[in-house]
Design a protein around this motif. Structure first.
Motif, short mmCIF file in Angstrom:
data_model
loop_
_atom_site.label_atom_id
_atom_site.label_comp_id
_atom_site.label_asym_id
_atom_site.label_seq_id
_atom_site.Cartn_x
_atom_site.Cartn_y
_atom_site.Cartn_z
N LYS A 28 12.04 23.66 58.03
CA LYS A 28 13.31 24.17 57.51
C LYS A 28 13.63 23.39 56.25
O LYS A 28 13.75 22.17 56.28
N VAL A 29 13.77 24.11 55.15
CA VAL A 29 14.13 23.50 53.87
C VAL A 29 15.49 24.09 53.50
O VAL A 29 15.58 25.27 53.18
N ILE A 30 16.53 23.25 53.55
CA ILE A 30 17.89 23.75 53.38
C ILE A 30 18.58 22.98 52.26
O ILE A 30 18.81 21.77 52.37
N GLY A 31 18.88 23.68 51.17
CA GLY A 31 19.67 23.11 50.09
C GLY A 31 18.99 22.06 49.24
O GLY A 31 19.67 21.29 48.58
N GLY A 75 19.84 37.64 50.38
CA GLY A 75 20.53 36.92 49.32
C GLY A 75 19.95 37.25 47.96
O GLY A 75 19.64 38.40 47.65
N ARG A 76 19.79 36.20 47.16
CA ARG A 76 19.21 36.33 45.81
C ARG A 76 17.84 35.66 45.85
O ARG A 76 17.74 34.43 45.78
N ILE A 77 16.81 36.47 45.94
CA ILE A 77 15.46 35.98 46.19
C ILE A 77 14.56 36.27 44.99
O ILE A 77 14.48 37.41 44.53
N LYS A 78 13.87 35.24 44.52
CA LYS A 78 12.87 35.39 43.45
C LYS A 78 11.57 34.77 43.93
O LYS A 78 11.53 33.57 44.23
N GLN A 120 16.42 27.97 52.78
CA GLN A 120 17.80 28.39 52.50
C GLN A 120 18.32 27.64 51.28
O GLN A 120 18.29 26.41 51.25
N ASP A 121 18.80 28.41 50.30
CA ASP A 121 19.37 27.85 49.08
C ASP A 121 18.49 26.74 48.50
O ASP A 121 18.94 25.61 48.30
N GLU A 181 11.84 33.10 56.93
CA GLU A 181 13.14 33.59 56.49
C GLU A 181 13.54 32.91 55.20
O GLU A 181 13.50 31.68 55.10
N LEU A 182 13.92 33.71 54.22
CA LEU A 182 14.44 33.21 52.95
C LEU A 182 15.89 33.65 52.87
O LEU A 182 16.16 34.86 52.86
N VAL A 183 16.82 32.69 52.80
CA VAL A 183 18.24 33.01 52.89
C VAL A 183 19.00 32.34 51.75
O VAL A 183 18.75 31.19 51.43
#
Length: 156
Positions: free
Chosen positions: A138-141, A88-91, A123-124, A103-105
């Motif tokens: 898991k950290v999502i959104g 994705g867009r990873i910084k 993720q996001d 995993e960075l998504v």
């Protein structure tokens, strides 16, 4: 020299090793977009398939890591460990650590001094400066504030 001679076999094996070694290094570098500053190190097995890739000086990307997506921008003195995946867009800012198998998504920002634990999924999300994400979490959104800790195995 005869075929089967020890000296002949040695030279054949050496030539094959040099040829195959150069192929793997060339394959790993075919997706890069420019020279790397300082002493940044990317293992030859790293796969880079992004539209825009940059890495700061003294950063390290370990074996079998995969960088995919629109862009991957990695700051200086950062460490991306074995078998990590980004898509994705990873910084990733300076001094950040992405542990083995993480995993960075999506759209992910990892700020300075943050630690992403083994086998985590981010993720996001935005991870604040100095934050700690425990093993298997898991950290999502969501955004994690600076200097906060997420316990091991938690889903947020």
């Amino acid at each position: 020299m005869r075929i089967g001679d020890i000296k002949t076999n040695f030279w054949i094996v050496l030539l094959i090793f040099i040829f195959v070694g150069n192929l793997s290094v060339a394959a790993a570098k075919q997706f890069t977009t420019g020279p790397y500053p300082g002493n940044a190190f990317l293992d030859p097995s790293v796969v880079i398939d992004v539209g825009n890739f940059s890495i700061g000086s003294e950063s390290y990307i370990a074996p079998f890591t995969s960088l995919n997506g629109e862009y991957a921008n990695i700051g200086s003195y950062s460490d991306i460990q074995d078998s990590s995946i980004t898509s994705g867009r990873i910084k990733i800012s300076d001094y950040a650590v992405i542990a083995h198998g993480a995993e960075l998504v999506g759209e992910v920002e990892i700020n300075q001094y943050a630690f992403i634990g083994f086998n985590d999924l981010i993720q996001d999300a935005k991870i604040g400066e100095g934050a700690y994400i425990g093993i298997g979490s898991k950290v999502i959104g969501v955004d994690i504030p600076p200097n906060k800790a997420v316990p091991n195995g938690v889903v947020i």
